[in-house]
Scaffold this active site. Structure first.
Site, PDB file in Angstrom:
ATOM      1  N   TYR A 184      11.423 -41.775 163.195  1.00  0.00           N
ATOM      2  CA  TYR A 184      11.342 -42.696 162.051  1.00  0.00           C
ATOM      3  C   TYR A 184      12.714 -43.314 161.774  1.00  0.00           C
ATOM      4  O   TYR A 184      12.878 -44.531 161.709  1.00  0.00           O
ATOM      5  CB  TYR A 184      10.827 -41.943 160.803  1.00  0.00           C
ATOM      6  CG  TYR A 184      11.135 -42.647 159.486  1.00  0.00           C
ATOM      7  CD1 TYR A 184      10.618 -43.918 159.214  1.00  0.00           C
ATOM      8  CD2 TYR A 184      11.953 -42.039 158.513  1.00  0.00           C
ATOM      9  CE1 TYR A 184      10.900 -44.567 158.014  1.00  0.00           C
ATOM     10  CE2 TYR A 184      12.238 -42.688 157.319  1.00  0.00           C
ATOM     11  CZ  TYR A 184      11.712 -43.947 157.068  1.00  0.00           C
ATOM     12  OH  TYR A 184      12.004 -44.592 155.894  1.00  0.00           O
ATOM     13  N   THR A 203      17.090 -47.202 155.326  1.00  0.00           N
ATOM     14  CA  THR A 203      17.053 -45.866 154.722  1.00  0.00           C
ATOM     15  C   THR A 203      18.347 -45.102 155.027  1.00  0.00           C
ATOM     16  O   THR A 203      19.001 -45.355 156.045  1.00  0.00           O
ATOM     17  CB  THR A 203      15.846 -45.065 155.274  1.00  0.00           C
ATOM     18  OG1 THR A 203      15.995 -43.684 154.953  1.00  0.00           O
ATOM     19  CG2 THR A 203      15.722 -45.175 156.788  1.00  0.00           C
ATOM     20  N   ASP A 204      18.659 -44.138 154.162  1.00  0.00           N
ATOM     21  CA  ASP A 204      19.849 -43.305 154.410  1.00  0.00           C
ATOM     22  C   ASP A 204      19.657 -42.428 155.649  1.00  0.00           C
ATOM     23  O   ASP A 204      20.625 -41.890 156.192  1.00  0.00           O
ATOM     24  CB  ASP A 204      20.199 -42.446 153.186  1.00  0.00           C
ATOM     25  CG  ASP A 204      19.118 -41.462 152.778  1.00  0.00           C
ATOM     26  OD1 ASP A 204      17.999 -41.515 153.341  1.00  0.00           O
ATOM     27  OD2 ASP A 204      19.386 -40.634 151.887  1.00  0.00           O
ATOM     28  N   GLU A 205      18.410 -42.300 156.115  1.00  0.00           N
ATOM     29  CA  GLU A 205      18.167 -41.424 157.267  1.00  0.00           C
ATOM     30  C   GLU A 205      18.786 -41.973 158.551  1.00  0.00           C
ATOM     31  O   GLU A 205      18.913 -41.254 159.536  1.00  0.00           O
ATOM     32  CB  GLU A 205      16.667 -41.187 157.447  1.00  0.00           C
ATOM     33  CG  GLU A 205      16.093 -40.501 156.228  1.00  0.00           C
ATOM     34  CD  GLU A 205      14.751 -39.833 156.459  1.00  0.00           C
ATOM     35  OE1 GLU A 205      14.481 -39.442 157.602  1.00  0.00           O
ATOM     36  OE2 GLU A 205      14.008 -39.699 155.489  1.00  0.00           O
ATOM     37  N   LYS A 224      13.944 -47.249 162.186  1.00  0.00           N
ATOM     38  CA  LYS A 224      14.487 -48.012 161.044  1.00  0.00           C
ATOM     39  C   LYS A 224      15.862 -48.563 161.395  1.00  0.00           C
ATOM     40  O   LYS A 224      16.211 -49.683 161.024  1.00  0.00           O
ATOM     41  CB  LYS A 224      14.573 -47.128 159.784  1.00  0.00           C
ATOM     42  CG  LYS A 224      13.266 -46.758 159.156  1.00  0.00           C
ATOM     43  CD  LYS A 224      12.485 -47.953 158.615  1.00  0.00           C
ATOM     44  CE  LYS A 224      13.120 -48.569 157.376  1.00  0.00           C
ATOM     45  NZ  LYS A 224      12.285 -49.676 156.829  1.00  0.00           N
TER      46      LYS A 224
HETATM   47  N1  LIG Z   1      10.077 -43.607 150.192  1.00  0.00           N
HETATM   48  C1  LIG Z   1      11.388 -43.409 150.319  1.00  0.00           C
HETATM   49  O1  LIG Z   1      11.924 -42.411 149.826  1.00  0.00           O
HETATM   50  C2  LIG Z   1      12.257 -44.416 151.019  1.00  0.00           C
HETATM   51  C3  LIG Z   1      13.655 -44.244 151.011  1.00  0.00           C
HETATM   52  C4  LIG Z   1      14.464 -45.198 151.638  1.00  0.00           C
HETATM   53  C5  LIG Z   1      13.877 -46.294 152.259  1.00  0.00           C
HETATM   54  N2  LIG Z   1      12.509 -46.425 152.264  1.00  0.00           N
HETATM   55  C6  LIG Z   1      11.928 -47.617 152.905  1.00  0.00           C
HETATM   56  O2  LIG Z   1      11.232 -48.325 151.900  1.00  0.00           O
HETATM   57  C7  LIG Z   1      10.117 -49.000 152.468  1.00  0.00           C
HETATM   58  C8  LIG Z   1       8.846 -48.680 151.697  1.00  0.00           C
HETATM   59  O3  LIG Z   1       8.626 -47.280 151.733  1.00  0.00           O
HETATM   60  P1  LIG Z   1       7.450 -46.613 150.881  1.00  0.00           P
HETATM   61  O4  LIG Z   1       7.883 -45.244 150.556  1.00  0.00           O
HETATM   62  O5  LIG Z   1       7.020 -47.523 149.798  1.00  0.00           O
HETATM   63  O6  LIG Z   1       6.310 -46.495 151.992  1.00  0.00           O
HETATM   64  P2  LIG Z   1       4.746 -46.730 151.892  1.00  0.00           P
HETATM   65  O7  LIG Z   1       4.178 -46.083 153.109  1.00  0.00           O
HETATM   66  O8  LIG Z   1       4.220 -46.333 150.565  1.00  0.00           O
HETATM   67  O9  LIG Z   1       4.602 -48.306 152.015  1.00  0.00           O
HETATM   68  C9  LIG Z   1       4.705 -48.985 153.233  1.00  0.00           C
HETATM   69  C10 LIG Z   1       3.761 -50.167 153.193  1.00  0.00           C
HETATM   70  O10 LIG Z   1       3.939 -50.923 154.392  1.00  0.00           O
HETATM   71  C11 LIG Z   1       2.666 -51.299 154.861  1.00  0.00           C
HETATM   72  N3  LIG Z   1       2.719 -51.517 156.313  1.00  0.00           N
HETATM   73  C12 LIG Z   1       2.914 -50.589 157.284  1.00  0.00           C
HETATM   74  N4  LIG Z   1       2.899 -51.161 158.497  1.00  0.00           N
HETATM   75  C13 LIG Z   1       2.724 -52.493 158.279  1.00  0.00           C
HETATM   76  C14 LIG Z   1       2.652 -53.607 159.123  1.00  0.00           C
HETATM   77  N5  LIG Z   1       2.750 -53.475 160.460  1.00  0.00           N
HETATM   78  N6  LIG Z   1       2.480 -54.834 158.583  1.00  0.00           N
HETATM   79  C15 LIG Z   1       2.366 -54.977 157.239  1.00  0.00           C
HETATM   80  N7  LIG Z   1       2.425 -53.952 156.383  1.00  0.00           N
HETATM   81  C16 LIG Z   1       2.603 -52.721 156.892  1.00  0.00           C
HETATM   82  C17 LIG Z   1       1.746 -50.150 154.509  1.00  0.00           C
HETATM   83  O11 LIG Z   1       0.387 -50.547 154.533  1.00  0.00           O
HETATM   84  C18 LIG Z   1       2.281 -49.764 153.140  1.00  0.00           C
HETATM   85  O12 LIG Z   1       1.627 -50.479 152.114  1.00  0.00           O
HETATM   86  C19 LIG Z   1      10.079 -48.591 153.938  1.00  0.00           C
HETATM   87  O13 LIG Z   1      10.670 -49.610 154.697  1.00  0.00           O
HETATM   88  C20 LIG Z   1      10.918 -47.327 153.995  1.00  0.00           C
HETATM   89  O14 LIG Z   1      11.515 -47.147 155.262  1.00  0.00           O
HETATM   90  C21 LIG Z   1      11.687 -45.510 151.667  1.00  0.00           C
END
Ligand SMILES: NC(=O)c1ccc[n+]([C@@H]2O[C@H](COP(=O)([O-])OP(=O)(O)OC[C@H]3O[C@@H](n4cnc5c(N)ncnc54)[C@H](O)[C@@H]3O)[C@@H](O)[C@H]2O)c1
Length: 337
Positions: A148, A124-126, A152
């Protein structure tokens, strides 16, 4: 190509599965997901009967489950993570576990698969922290400002170390804020849309002056797919939407789209350590041929439309939201500002 998509029942992961199948061609997908609060099998139900699709419920920290999930796989895309900044402030430990130990468990198993073509670690950009002027590029200093973001960063640096140490074919992405269909309604855009549909107010932190760069989820999926094909192992790629916007401006766009006025805004006490501005320089990825196709105006209009039409999807989730994270309360007592 046989994909293992971890966290595939969440927001971005399920959009990525949909994106992969929409590309056509010879693709098989196995999803591994622990089914935490933000996961939803309804996100994947259209694939349930496909021969080339498999779902495993399990934890990426569980080496036995991970071993089974990685069998016969060509590409791993690790979306699985604890994601919310607010939740990480309350309970950092679960973030350390999944976002670091979970990544380690996947990487360890990857070492048993010398023919693995790619291991994409979704970061993530964070991890950069915030920036008041200019934009972060991949070599910028890494100064995460909440648990968080720090977790990451731990996960992605571990992935990089496995590339250097064991030759694991790791590519790391750092994306900006995603939005679009299937986002859990605790996230700001779906929270605000669904509140406004219900005639409720929307909680804006502080004065809403924080700037976020918004990336339409389908553009993110396209970038990941490109990196599976053309990324260079060991490299990091920023994935920015180039759509920077103050939170208050974003809120006003949503008010307009849903026919509401400023009286629908409730200003609440700011989050501790709130990052002021994120901004990414994604020119490294642009050189591989990717640019975001969807601007914020189009993307918000598509997203509002999706939530208006898919009330059956979000209504049951909304009823179960934890008020600590959907009402914008902060401070020791979490009282309204
Ligand atoms: N949402 C954003 O804006 C954003 C931006 C940049 C990066 N990301 C990254 O993208 C990825 C997905 O984010 P998202 O927004 O879809 O989140 P989300 O919470 O919708 O999805 C995360 C998924 O991971 C699963 N999960 C959590 N812990 C787990 C574990 N221990 N084992 C197996 N599965 C597990 C959850 O059940 C969920 O389905 C993350 O890695 C996040 O850091 C998200």
């Amino acid at each position: 190509m046989r994909y293992l998509v971890t966290g595939g029942a969440g927001f971005i992961g399920s959009n990525f599965v949909r994106f992969l199948y929409a590309q056509g061609g010879n693709v098989a997908v196995r999803v591994l997901d622990k089914m935490t609060y933000s996961a939803n099998l309804a996100n994947l139900k259209e694939f349930a009967n496909r021969q080339d699709y498999e779902f495993i419920k399990g934890d990426i920290c569980d080496a036995t489950v991970v071993k089974k999930a990685m069998q016969g796989v060509d590409v791993v895309v690790n979306f699985a993570a604890e994601v919310s900044v607010d939740r990480s402030i309350d309970d950092p430990q679960s973030f350390l576990k999944t976002d670091i130990v979970g990544v380690y468990t996947l990487l360890q198993e990857a070492r048993n698969h010398p023919n693995l073509k790619r291991f994409i670690q979704i970061s993530t950009d964070e991890v950069y922290g915030h920036i008041l002027e200019g934009s972060f590029h991949e070599a910028s200093e890494l100064k995460p400002r909440n648990p968080y973001a720090a977790s990451k960063l731990g996960g992605e640096r571990l992935a990089y170390s496995f590339f250097e140490t064991y030759g694991t074919p790791v590519v790391i992405t750092r994306a900006s804020n995603n939005y679009g269909p299937y986002a859990y309604p605790e996230k700001v855009i779906p929270l605000f849309i669904t509140n406004l549909i219900d005639g409720k107010q929307v909680p804006v932190f502080g004065q809403g002056k924080q700037v976020r760069d918004w990336l339409y989820v389908e553009d993110h999926c396209r970038a990941i797919h490109l990196l599976v094909e053309k990324g260079i192992n060991g490299e990091v790629y920023n994935v920015g939407g180039s759509q920077e916007c103050e939170n208050i401006e974003l809120t006003r766009n949503l008010l307009t789209a849903l026919g509401k006025d400023e009286s629908s805004i409730r200003y609440v006490q700011d989050r501790p350590g709130h990052d002021m501005r994120y901004s990414l320089d994604s020119s490294k990825l642009h050189k591989l041929g990717w640019t975001p196709a969807c601007d914020l105006v189009q993307g918000l209009s598509k997203t509002v439309d999706w939530y208006v039409k898919n009330e059956l999807w979000w209504r049951p989730l909304k009823e179960k939201l934890d008020p600590r994270y959907s009402k914008g309360f902060w401070g020791d007592t979490k009282k309204e500002a």
